[in-house]
Design a protein around this motif. Structure first.
Motif, PDB file in Angstrom:
ATOM      1  N   HIS A  54      43.346 -13.738 -47.675  1.00 25.00           N
ATOM      2  CA  HIS A  54      44.797 -13.873 -47.767  1.00 25.00           C
ATOM      3  C   HIS A  54      45.539 -12.989 -46.775  1.00 25.00           C
ATOM      4  O   HIS A  54      46.766 -13.000 -46.737  1.00 25.00           O
ATOM      5  CB  HIS A  54      45.275 -13.561 -49.193  1.00 25.00           C
ATOM      6  CG  HIS A  54      44.842 -14.585 -50.187  1.00 25.00           C
ATOM      7  ND1 HIS A  54      45.472 -15.801 -50.330  1.00 25.00           N
ATOM      8  CD2 HIS A  54      43.821 -14.580 -51.078  1.00 25.00           C
ATOM      9  CE1 HIS A  54      44.869 -16.497 -51.277  1.00 25.00           C
ATOM     10  NE2 HIS A  54      43.861 -15.783 -51.738  1.00 25.00           N
ATOM     11  N   GLY A  55      44.802 -12.208 -45.973  1.00 27.53           N
ATOM     12  CA  GLY A  55      45.407 -11.372 -44.948  1.00 27.53           C
ATOM     13  C   GLY A  55      45.992 -10.094 -45.495  1.00 27.53           C
ATOM     14  O   GLY A  55      46.495 -10.057 -46.616  1.00 27.53           O
ATOM     15  N   ASP A  62      42.318 -17.299 -43.757  1.00 29.36           N
ATOM     16  CA  ASP A  62      41.292 -18.303 -44.026  1.00 29.36           C
ATOM     17  C   ASP A  62      41.993 -19.644 -44.234  1.00 29.36           C
ATOM     18  O   ASP A  62      42.993 -19.716 -44.958  1.00 29.36           O
ATOM     19  CB  ASP A  62      40.513 -17.894 -45.286  1.00 29.36           C
ATOM     20  CG  ASP A  62      39.386 -18.835 -45.613  1.00 29.36           C
ATOM     21  OD1 ASP A  62      39.679 -19.982 -46.012  1.00 29.36           O
ATOM     22  OD2 ASP A  62      38.217 -18.430 -45.495  1.00 29.36           O
ATOM     23  N   ALA A  63      41.470 -20.693 -43.636  1.00 32.09           N
ATOM     24  CA  ALA A  63      42.113 -22.011 -43.714  1.00 32.09           C
ATOM     25  C   ALA A  63      42.240 -22.528 -45.142  1.00 32.09           C
ATOM     26  O   ALA A  63      43.143 -23.310 -45.445  1.00 32.09           O
ATOM     27  CB  ALA A  63      41.331 -23.011 -42.865  1.00 32.09           C
ATOM     28  N   GLU A  64      41.376 -22.092 -46.050  1.00 31.02           N
ATOM     29  CA  GLU A  64      41.432 -22.568 -47.429  1.00 31.02           C
ATOM     30  C   GLU A  64      42.277 -21.684 -48.337  1.00 31.02           C
ATOM     31  O   GLU A  64      42.535 -22.034 -49.480  1.00 31.02           O
ATOM     32  CB  GLU A  64      40.018 -22.713 -47.983  1.00 31.02           C
ATOM     33  CG  GLU A  64      39.242 -23.808 -47.260  1.00 31.02           C
ATOM     34  CD  GLU A  64      37.904 -24.097 -47.885  1.00 31.02           C
ATOM     35  OE1 GLU A  64      37.772 -23.934 -49.115  1.00 31.02           O
ATOM     36  OE2 GLU A  64      37.001 -24.485 -47.138  1.00 31.02           O
ATOM     37  N   ALA A  65      42.711 -20.545 -47.835  1.00 32.44           N
ATOM     38  CA  ALA A  65      43.542 -19.630 -48.624  1.00 32.44           C
ATOM     39  C   ALA A  65      45.017 -19.981 -48.443  1.00 32.44           C
ATOM     40  O   ALA A  65      45.398 -20.677 -47.499  1.00 32.44           O
ATOM     41  CB  ALA A  65      43.287 -18.191 -48.190  1.00 32.44           C
ATOM     42  N   VAL A  66      45.839 -19.502 -49.364  1.00 32.18           N
ATOM     43  CA  VAL A  66      47.282 -19.733 -49.272  1.00 32.18           C
ATOM     44  C   VAL A  66      47.991 -18.425 -48.948  1.00 32.18           C
ATOM     45  O   VAL A  66      47.512 -17.345 -49.268  1.00 32.18           O
ATOM     46  CB  VAL A  66      47.858 -20.324 -50.586  1.00 32.18           C
ATOM     47  CG1 VAL A  66      47.238 -21.679 -50.873  1.00 32.18           C
ATOM     48  CG2 VAL A  66      47.648 -19.379 -51.754  1.00 32.18           C
ATOM     49  N   ASP A  67      49.152 -18.559 -48.315  1.00 33.91           N
ATOM     50  CA  ASP A  67      50.007 -17.399 -48.089  1.00 33.91           C
ATOM     51  C   ASP A  67      50.521 -16.920 -49.445  1.00 33.91           C
ATOM     52  O   ASP A  67      50.785 -17.726 -50.337  1.00 33.91           O
ATOM     53  CB  ASP A  67      51.207 -17.758 -47.212  1.00 33.91           C
ATOM     54  CG  ASP A  67      50.843 -17.983 -45.757  1.00 33.91           C
ATOM     55  OD1 ASP A  67      49.728 -17.600 -45.338  1.00 33.91           O
ATOM     56  OD2 ASP A  67      51.688 -18.541 -45.025  1.00 33.91           O
ATOM     57  N   ALA A  72      55.816 -20.282 -49.107  1.00 32.98           N
ATOM     58  CA  ALA A  72      54.642 -20.736 -49.871  1.00 32.98           C
ATOM     59  C   ALA A  72      54.640 -20.164 -51.280  1.00 32.98           C
ATOM     60  O   ALA A  72      54.399 -20.882 -52.252  1.00 32.98           O
ATOM     61  CB  ALA A  72      53.354 -20.350 -49.144  1.00 32.98           C
ATOM     62  N   ILE A  73      54.916 -18.886 -51.407  1.00 34.48           N
ATOM     63  CA  ILE A  73      54.900 -18.275 -52.740  1.00 34.48           C
ATOM     64  C   ILE A  73      56.080 -18.775 -53.572  1.00 34.48           C
ATOM     65  O   ILE A  73      55.935 -19.052 -54.755  1.00 34.48           O
ATOM     66  CB  ILE A  73      54.861 -16.732 -52.681  1.00 34.48           C
ATOM     67  CG1 ILE A  73      54.518 -16.166 -54.061  1.00 34.48           C
ATOM     68  CG2 ILE A  73      56.157 -16.150 -52.186  1.00 34.48           C
ATOM     69  CD1 ILE A  73      54.267 -14.695 -54.086  1.00 34.48           C
ATOM     70  N   MET A  93      40.147 -15.954 -58.559  1.00 32.58           N
ATOM     71  CA  MET A  93      39.919 -15.010 -57.461  1.00 32.58           C
ATOM     72  C   MET A  93      39.106 -13.798 -57.900  1.00 32.58           C
ATOM     73  O   MET A  93      39.201 -13.386 -59.039  1.00 32.58           O
ATOM     74  CB  MET A  93      41.261 -14.513 -56.912  1.00 32.58           C
ATOM     75  CG  MET A  93      42.100 -15.592 -56.265  1.00 32.58           C
ATOM     76  SD  MET A  93      41.386 -16.143 -54.725  1.00 32.58           S
ATOM     77  CE  MET A  93      41.323 -17.908 -54.983  1.00 32.58           C
ATOM     78  N   PRO A  94      38.367 -13.202 -56.995  1.00 31.47           N
ATOM     79  CA  PRO A  94      38.046 -13.666 -55.651  1.00 31.47           C
ATOM     80  C   PRO A  94      37.213 -14.955 -55.711  1.00 31.47           C
ATOM     81  O   PRO A  94      36.458 -15.165 -56.662  1.00 31.47           O
ATOM     82  CB  PRO A  94      37.231 -12.541 -55.032  1.00 31.47           C
ATOM     83  CG  PRO A  94      37.383 -11.359 -55.930  1.00 31.47           C
ATOM     84  CD  PRO A  94      37.794 -11.888 -57.260  1.00 31.47           C
ATOM     85  N   LEU A  95      37.362 -15.771 -54.695  1.00 33.61           N
ATOM     86  CA  LEU A  95      36.674 -17.050 -54.639  1.00 33.61           C
ATOM     87  C   LEU A  95      35.175 -16.853 -54.837  1.00 33.61           C
ATOM     88  O   LEU A  95      34.550 -16.041 -54.166  1.00 33.61           O
ATOM     89  CB  LEU A  95      36.948 -17.730 -53.298  1.00 33.61           C
ATOM     90  CG  LEU A  95      36.547 -19.192 -53.185  1.00 33.61           C
ATOM     91  CD1 LEU A  95      37.281 -20.034 -54.235  1.00 33.61           C
ATOM     92  CD2 LEU A  95      36.856 -19.728 -51.801  1.00 33.61           C
TER      93      LEU A  95
END
Length: 140
Positions: A54-55, A62-67, A72-73, A93-95
């Motif tokens: 998630h940074g 990560d392309a599969e994670a969301v901001d 977005a939130i 989470m965590p995945l």
């Protein structure tokens, strides 16, 4: 005609109740539903367990994670209770290792996400009981 008037009265009353419920629950998120110390612990836990996807700045790497910040939130969280958000985070989470951090740590991470998104801290920690009644709403 009486039925239409009665239906309109019920509709207006329902709307007033919903608005009142939102007013009662909504402002709490803007009145400090977590502490700065809790958000600090949450930042530490987030950086260790969440930032890989998630940074570190809550913008997905990560392309599969969301901001977890910005539009977005707001789109995903608006109108949901903090309990809903807590349960989603804890249960997913965590995945691949969901529900492994402990409820207190997940609440701390949620407090960090809120503070990062400019929700102000207060003097009471976010706990499951208060998370049930605090609704994520846009700035008044």
């Amino acid at each position: 005609m009486k039925e239409a008037g009665a239906a309109l009265s019920v509709l207006l009353l329902s709307g007033a109740l919903v608005a009142g419920a939102q007013d009662a629950a909504g402002p709490a998120i803007w009145s400090g539903g977590f502490t700065a110390a809790q958000a600090k612990r949450g930042n530490d836990a987030y950086q260790a367990s969440c930032s890989g996807c998630h940074g570190s700045d809550l913008r997905a790497t990560d392309a599969e994670a969301v901001d977890l910040t910005g539009p977005a939130i707001r789109a995903k969280w608006n109108g949901k209770t903090l309990e809903d958000r807590f349960e989603t985070i804890r249960d997913t989470m965590p995945l691949g290792n969901a529900n492994t951090l402990g409820d207190k740590t997940y609440m701390d991470i949620l407090a960090f996400i809120l503070q990062f998104n400019d929700f102000p801290p207060g003097n009471q920690e976010l706990v499951p009981q208060t998370a049930k009644v605090i609704v994520f709403v846009p700035r008044p």
